[in-house]
Structure formats: C-alpha cells, structure tokens
Design a protein around this motif. Structure first.
Motif, PDB file in Angstrom:
ATOM      1  N   UNK A 158       0.857  -1.182   0.000  1.00 39.11           N
ATOM      2  CA  UNK A 158       0.000   0.000   0.000  1.00 39.11           C
ATOM      3  C   UNK A 158       0.892   1.230   0.000  1.00 39.11           C
ATOM      4  N   UNK A 159       0.705   2.126  -0.971  1.00 40.03           N
ATOM      5  CA  UNK A 159       1.555   3.311  -1.084  1.00 40.03           C
ATOM      6  C   UNK A 159       0.713   4.550  -1.373  1.00 40.03           C
ATOM      7  N   UNK A 160       1.259   5.719  -1.052  1.00 44.11           N
ATOM      8  CA  UNK A 160       0.639   6.998  -1.340  1.00 44.11           C
ATOM      9  C   UNK A 160       1.436   7.747  -2.404  1.00 44.11           C
ATOM     10  N   UNK A 161       0.741   8.382  -3.334  1.00 46.28           N
ATOM     11  CA  UNK A 161       1.377   9.282  -4.296  1.00 46.28           C
ATOM     12  C   UNK A 161       0.634  10.618  -4.231  1.00 46.28           C
ATOM     13  N   UNK A 162       1.354  11.689  -3.949  1.00 49.43           N
ATOM     14  CA  UNK A 162       0.740  13.010  -3.830  1.00 49.43           C
ATOM     15  C   UNK A 162       0.916  13.792  -5.129  1.00 49.43           C
ATOM     16  N   UNK A 163      -0.157  14.378  -5.600  1.00 50.35           N
ATOM     17  CA  UNK A 163      -0.162  15.093  -6.878  1.00 50.35           C
ATOM     18  C   UNK A 163      -0.730  16.500  -6.705  1.00 50.35           C
ATOM     19  N   UNK A 164      -0.254  17.403  -7.554  1.00 58.25           N
ATOM     20  CA  UNK A 164      -0.782  18.763  -7.581  1.00 58.25           C
ATOM     21  C   UNK A 164      -0.947  19.200  -9.027  1.00 58.25           C
ATOM     22  N   UNK A 165      -2.152  19.606  -9.386  1.00 59.16           N
ATOM     23  CA  UNK A 165      -2.425  20.020 -10.757  1.00 59.16           C
ATOM     24  C   UNK A 165      -1.749  21.356 -11.047  1.00 59.16           C
ATOM     25  N   UNK A 166      -1.120  21.407 -12.202  1.00 63.89           N
ATOM     26  CA  UNK A 166      -0.454  22.637 -12.620  1.00 63.89           C
ATOM     27  C   UNK A 166      -0.183  22.532 -14.112  1.00 63.89           C
ATOM     28  N   UNK A 167      -0.882  23.320 -14.920  1.00 66.21           N
ATOM     29  CA  UNK A 167      -0.692  23.259 -16.364  1.00 66.21           C
ATOM     30  C   UNK A 167      -1.660  22.296 -17.010  1.00 66.21           C
TER      31      UNK A 167
END
Length: 243
Positions: A158-167
């Motif tokens: 089980x893993x987490x990936x953090x994302x942020x929208x930009x473009x």
C-alpha cells in the motif's frame, strides 16, 4: 519493492467455494470497462512513495494455508474473488461461518486472510491469469470428496502518491473499472501513455489499483469526478509485487 518479500506458513481445512459461485461451478468474471484519462492536467508535488496502513501483516509478504475437505459437515472455504484485473486473483470477501473465517479467529495477525490479499498458488502451481488460478483451485477442491491443498496468499503493498495540478499535462493513465459489482473497489491502471506519470518517472505501474483518494474510499463515479476536479490530491494504491 527492491527485495523479495518474506514468506510465512499456516495450516487449515475446507470445502471450496469460488468467486461468488457454488462449488463445482466456474468462477464468474466481473463485467468491466476501460476509460482513458486524458483530461486531468497534473503535476507532482511529492513523488516519494510511503507505505501506509497494513500494520500487522508485512506488506507484500506471502503465507500458506492448508485446506482439507475430508471433514464431516465442514463449512465452505468462505472466499470470493475479485478478478477485475485479469492478471491477479484477489480476495474480495471472507464469509462466516467458513473455514477461512475460523482460521482468521485463531491465527497470528500477519497470517489473517483479508480482502485484497492475492491468491498466488494452489499446491505449488501458479497461473498467468486470475481465471486460471481460480480454475486450479476448483480442480484441486471443488469436485472431490477428499482433497488437500496448500493455498498461498500475498498481502498487498500500500503506497501513497501526492499530486498537484499545474498546467495542461495529463496523467496519461488508462483506467479499468467494474461497471456493476466492484467487489474491492477502485480503478485499475491498465496502461500508461504519454503524460505526467511517464514524464516524471512516477512509480505508478500497470496493474496498480487506486483504492482511495485523500485517504477516502469511494465509488468509481465519485473517484473519477474527484480526479477531474481536485487541484491537489493523494492517491492510495495497492499492488502485489512479483515473487
């Protein structure tokens, strides 16, 4: 994920039931469809993958259950399977009363058979796809009055990936999901095309399943909508590394 997960052993007894079917019948496949994610411009905020949850079992570890049908009045095996991803046969539920449920009441915490564990082998035999391994299980138990089998399971990573929208760069993910009954939930990564995941070298791979967004499990429709409208989000993924 760089080393082979450890293995442990355990023993039990049973009569066999397969993915939502009575013993002796072929396992049913879940109706599925795919969607190419192409409207989700996103940029990585933090690419590091950190194991979460799964405090008792070792993530990615395997363990073995001995199953014996030579019991008078024995309850069923008690397992149904999710085969949304045709490459893996994943435990969807453990029913009670059943032999697996009885085992879970007395075994060590790291040896509990849980939803989202993967069935890997039956009597040492593996198979390239989920339907194949379910068939091996049926042949080993479903048509015999007396049978013994060793069932090897694997806990998920089980893993987490953090994302942020930009473009305007899309994720580039082709997502596979159940149309009707989605037994363990989530979106399966079917393939990875051009987009953020490939450009940034994120450790999201084919076969990974998105099971939560921002630590919240939700239905497929809500999950897809959240992916479209959220500016920042954390994807929780599960996978089963090759042994």
């Amino acid at each position: 994920q760089n080393s082979t997960p450890p293995c442990c052993a355990m023993v039990l007894c049973s009569c066999c039931c397969l993915p939502g079917e009575d013993a002796g019948e072929r396992p049913a496949l879940i109706e599925t469809q795919s969607a190419v994610e192409d409207e989700l411009p996103t940029q990585v905020q933090a690419a590091a993958l950190e194991p979460i949850g799964c405090r008792d079992p070792v993530p990615g570890s395997c363990f073995t259950v001995g199953v014996d049908t030579d019991l008078r009045g024995a309850p069923p095996l008690g397992l149904t399977f999710d085969v949304m991803d045709p490459a893996v046969c994943v435990v969807a539920s453990v029913s009670a009363p059943s032999l697996i449920h009885s085992w879970n009441q007395r075994c060590a915490p790291e040896e509990v058979v849980r939803p989202r564990d993967r069935l890997v082998k039956v009597n040492g035999l593996s198979h390239a796809d989920a339907e194949g391994i379910a068939k091996v299980l049926a042949e080993g138990l479903g048509h015999k009055k007396k049978a013994h089998a060793l069932l090897e399971f694997q806990h998920p990573l089980v893993v987490d990936v953090r994302l942020r929208k930009d473009g305007e760069l899309p994720l580039g993910l082709s997502l596979h999901y159940a149309l009707s009954e989605n037994k363990i939930g989530g979106l399966c990564v079917k393939s990875i095309g051009e987009g953020l995941v490939k450009a940034k070298g994120l450790q999201i791979k084919e076969g990974h399943r998105v099971v939560a967004i921002d630590a919240s499990e939700m239905g497929v429709d809500e999950m897809l909508e959240t992916l479209r409208i959220s500016k920042e989000l954390t994807l929780t993924l599960i996978s089963w590394p090759e042994l």
